[in-house]
Enzyme design. Structure first.
Site, short mmCIF file in Angstrom:
data_model
loop_
_atom_site.label_atom_id
_atom_site.label_comp_id
_atom_site.label_asym_id
_atom_site.label_seq_id
_atom_site.Cartn_x
_atom_site.Cartn_y
_atom_site.Cartn_z
N GLU A 261 5.75 -37.09 1.65
CA GLU A 261 4.80 -38.20 1.85
C GLU A 261 4.86 -38.89 3.21
OE1 GLU A 261 3.97 -39.37 -2.81
OE2 GLU A 261 5.14 -40.79 -1.64
N GLU B 45 1.99 -33.86 -7.29
CA GLU B 45 2.58 -35.03 -7.96
C GLU B 45 1.48 -35.77 -8.69
OE1 GLU B 45 4.88 -38.03 -6.00
OE2 GLU B 45 6.07 -36.60 -4.84
#
Length: 804
Positions: A382, A479
């Site tokens: 991320e 995710e």
């Protein structure tokens, strides 16, 4: 209080005189000064590196080895303070995580300073093996290999790399014999080693007459491996032998244009076959790694396979897992998406930090690259999104500094090392990323969450999860998820009576995600009645149960949406080829996104995953009052199948009506529309049915006896049902070999039937199910020896109406 100095003293015996003596630490957590016989011999500052110290001149017959540890918390703060040229965010985790600051300044498990699912336990100590290596003439430092398929010759080759330390003053010659008996392959090489550190590279051609069986992911074939021995016969009678398991498989990440859609595909081919990645994300199994035994790893990884998963992403805020983890993934057929350990932060790029990271990355590639289970390296978690979506509120005029640092760390250092040292699998810089598009845009995309490229992460806790239209029709979803509470038997071990309510100090303390407890209640409230028992303990237990029902149902609906999107493009979006929910396992007893509780107990979500990841699955959903059923197949060949659709009324254990389609061909590796009917028409032909009084179930059966799980579709919220009665469910328990049989009987239709045997370790064949028939048989597979009487004493059954 933060402990700054912690001293470990070991007494070591070393005999006689050796030309070279090395002290090896496989892992030190994290910042330490090392003294041998009171003489400083080195320092450590990276948990993920292997350290080797030359102690030849310091070693005696009896030795004292001392490690002086510095607090990782104080060290991280010092490093951050010393970085005066500019800010490297974030400083500290959100207050709800109750964590420590500046973890991005120390090469240590990032989540050990806290995360939104875990505690702040900044460990320190010797966390991996430590040993002394003493030798004359020469020593094999490491040995690694890569199987490579040659498209031109259509044959397999093996590249073997060995590193020697030659302490003899003159060159050493000898032979290397590489043997893989089952592949009728044996080759001999002559080598000459010059004094010093020497690398020997061997190229082995696998016998073309031998049939090489490839390694396949779980559900797609066998995990065939071959025993290999490598024997080094050197001058002076020195003989060194290494043995290893060799697996053969190819992996490709396909990013190419798709008809009718902007952007590029993002999917994996294993041995030339496109495979939909089904699975979850792996976090460290414990805050204290010495508790993570091979038995615990096997339990957790076997549970992933038992839920029809084929992939785990080893997330970048934890650790590079122990060797046993990857060995088990090889054996079980679990593909691993392996992040490098950088997560949700920006990082410094001073020379000392970069040098440390380069050594770390080179070591981990060398250690892990021979595992077929690892199919991709990922640079970070991320961090592309953090920078480009400006999580840290960096001023536009300063952004270039951080973009430059990002490229220096992940592209010019990590990527460069990966490409040089491992040509057998793809590398992507971040997750989520736009893959080839991110590279095109200068390594960072303006919108890393673009559904037309790469992978996405998706979380939405405020919108109703039963509405599939909120989910991204992306190429790959690495995710996504919803929280739930672990079962009462898991919480009970770490709590006392005063803690047993949803708003207790304990419940708030263990919740590390801001607003998490309320978000769960919000999702429950969309479709279920919140519990109102007069007994506060029962209310707490009912709330726990409902969080698990909600989580299981939410992740089911979302995953089924991704699976049915694999073969279609709708409004330019689709061809989804991966669904990895967040997260598989837990690091402590607390509310989290996990489907396995701390210790391995299956939550309702994990039982649901066994169904929604099944190789053959019917998926039902509604759009504008029409009911659709898609058939999803992960099979390698087409099969003839029939779809059965039944309508049940909540008030009766007899199905109201049942219909069967004509036989059709279910295409291999596809998701296709099988059935469409207007809901009013469906209800109309089933007698006295309304959305509130009825529920639909459906399953696929094939000519070769393969049956899909029975799926179901709710036509209204469960808090609006008409005719649902309180179910009285009994169980008769008997033993059959190592397994226990639970013969269930119910007085009424029962949604979300949950069988619980408290802390007795094991799992059921199914759980959390909709019971529409009077009787049902469920098996219990114990993980440790137990008895019928023990199970009877611990057994408790809950269904939805028990919470009313």
């Amino acid at each position: 209080m933060v402990l700054n100095i912690n001293i470990a003293v070991l007494h070591v015996h070393v005999c006689s005189k050796w030309q070279k003596v090395n002290l090896i630490f496989e892992g030190v957590d994290t910042v330490a000064k090392i003294l041998l016989n009171s003489v400083p011999i080195g320092k450590t500052d990276n948990m993920f590196k292997r350290y080797s110290f030359d102690i030849t001149t310091v070693v005696r017959n009896v030795n004292s080895l001392e490690l002086r540890f510095q607090s990782p918390v104080l060290y991280a703060a010092q490093r951050s303070k010393a970085h005066t040229s500019y800010w490297v965010p974030p400083d500290c985790p959100p207050p709800v995580q109750k964590g420590q600051c500046h973890v991005n300044f120390i090469r240590k498990e990032q989540s050990s300073f806290s995360w939104d699912w875990g505690p702040s336990f900044p460990t320190q100590g010797i966390w991996k093996d430590v040993r002394i290596e003493a030798y004359n003439i020469c020593h094999l430092n490491f040995f690694t290999f890569s199987p490579i398929y040659d498209n031109h010759t259509q044959g397999w080759n093996l590249e073997i790399e060995s590193s020697f330390d030659v302490v003899s003053p003159k060159p050493i010659s000898g032979q290397v014999i590489v043997a893989i008996p089952k592949l009728q392959t044996q080759q001999t090489y002559s080598i000459e080693l010059q004094p010093g550190e020497r690398i020997v590279e061997l190229f082995v051609k696998i016998n073309k007459n031998a049939t090489v069986e490839t390694w396949w992911p779980h559900g797609h074939g066998n995990q065939t491996g071959y025993n290999m021995t490598v024997l080094f016969k050197l001058d002076g009678g020195l003989s060194i032998e290494k043995s290893a398991k060799v697996y053969f498989r190819t992996v490709e990440l396909i990013e190419e244009s798709i008809e009718g859609s902007q952007g590029l595909s993002f999917y994996f081919k294993i041995n030339g076959l496109p495979i939909f990645l089904k699975g979850s994300n792996w976090i460290p199994a414990d805050s204290f790694q010495d508790r993570v035994t091979s038995d615990l790893l096997r339990l957790l990884l076997q549970s992933a396979v038992d839920a029809n998963m084929n992939t785990l992403r080893v997330w970048g805020g934890g650790i590079y897992e122990q060797d046993e983890f990857y060995r088990l993934c090889d054996e079980l057929g679990i593909m691993v998406w392996q992040d490098f350990m950088f997560a949700c932060a920006l990082y410094p790029t001073d020379q000392g930090f970069l040098d440390s990271v380069r050594t770390e990355v080179a070591h981990q590639i060398r250690r892990l690259k021979s595992h077929p289970s690892i199919i991709i390296w990922g640079g970070n978690n991320e961090n592309e999104a953090a920078l480009m979506m400006n999580w840290f509120n960096i001023h536009t005029s300063e952004l270039h500094t951080y973009i430059n640092d990002y490229v220096v760390l992940y592209v010019k250092n990590i990527r460069q090392i990966v490409l040089a040292r491992d040509k057998t699998r793809p590398f992507i810089i971040s997750s989520p990323t736009n893959g080839a598009e991110s590279i095109e845009e200068g390594w960072l995309s303006a919108n890393p969450y673009d559904k037309n490229f790469g992978d996405v992460h998706f979380y939405d806790y405020s919108n109703d999860c039963w509405n599939w239209k909120i989910f991204p029709k992306a190429r790959f979803v690495s995710e996504y998820g919803y929280q739930s509470w672990p079962s009462f038997s898991t919480l009970e071990k770490v709590s006392s009576e005063k803690d047993w309510s949803y708003n207790s100090e304990f419940s708030l303390h263990r919740q590390h995600h801001a607003g998490g407890n309320n978000e769960m209640l919000l999702q429950i409230g969309f479709h279920f009645k919140l519990p109102k028992n007069t007994d506060p303990l029962q209310t707490f237990k009912d709330t726990i149960y409902l969080t698990q029902v909600m989580q299981a149902q939410c992740v089911k609906i979302e995953t089924e949406f991704y699976r049915r999107s694999r073969s279609e493009i709708v409004d330019g979006k689709g061809h989804t080829m991966g669904a990895l929910y967040w997260q598989l396992n837990d690091i402590w007893q607390a509310p989290s996104w996990a489907s396995l509780e701390y210790g391995g107990k299956w939550k309702m979500l994990h039982y649901f995953a066994r169904h929604f990841f099944a190789p053959l699955l019917p998926v039902g959903f509604e759009d504008q009052d029409a009911f659709f059923i898609y058939g999803v197949s992960d099979l390698h060949s087409d099969c003839k199948a029939t779809l059965t659709v039944r309508v049940h009324t909540w008030s009766s254990l007899e199905p109201l009506c049942s219909s069967e389609t004509e036989r059709f061909v279910m295409e291999a590796g596809k998701a296709v529309l099988l059935y469409k009917e207007q809901v009013p028409a469906l209800l109309g032909r089933c007698g006295n049915c309304t959305r509130q009084s009825c529920v639909v179930s459906f399953y696929l059966s094939t000519d070769n006896q393969l049956v899909s799980p029975t799926n179901h579709h709710f036509l209204s919220s469960l808090n609006e049902t008409v005719g649902l009665q309180k179910a009285h469910i009994t169980a008769n328990i008997s033993q059959q070999g190592d397994t226990f049989v639970f013969d269930l009987e119910t007085s009424a239709v029962a949604p979300f039937v949950w069988l619980d045997v408290g802390s007795i370790p094991g799992r059921f064949s199914d759980n959390g199910f909709l019971m529409t028939e009077k009787t049902r048989t469920i098996l219990f597979y114990p993980w440790k020896p137990t008895s019928k009487s023990e199970l009877e004493q611990s057994f408790h059954v809950t269904s939805l109406t028990d919470t009313y």
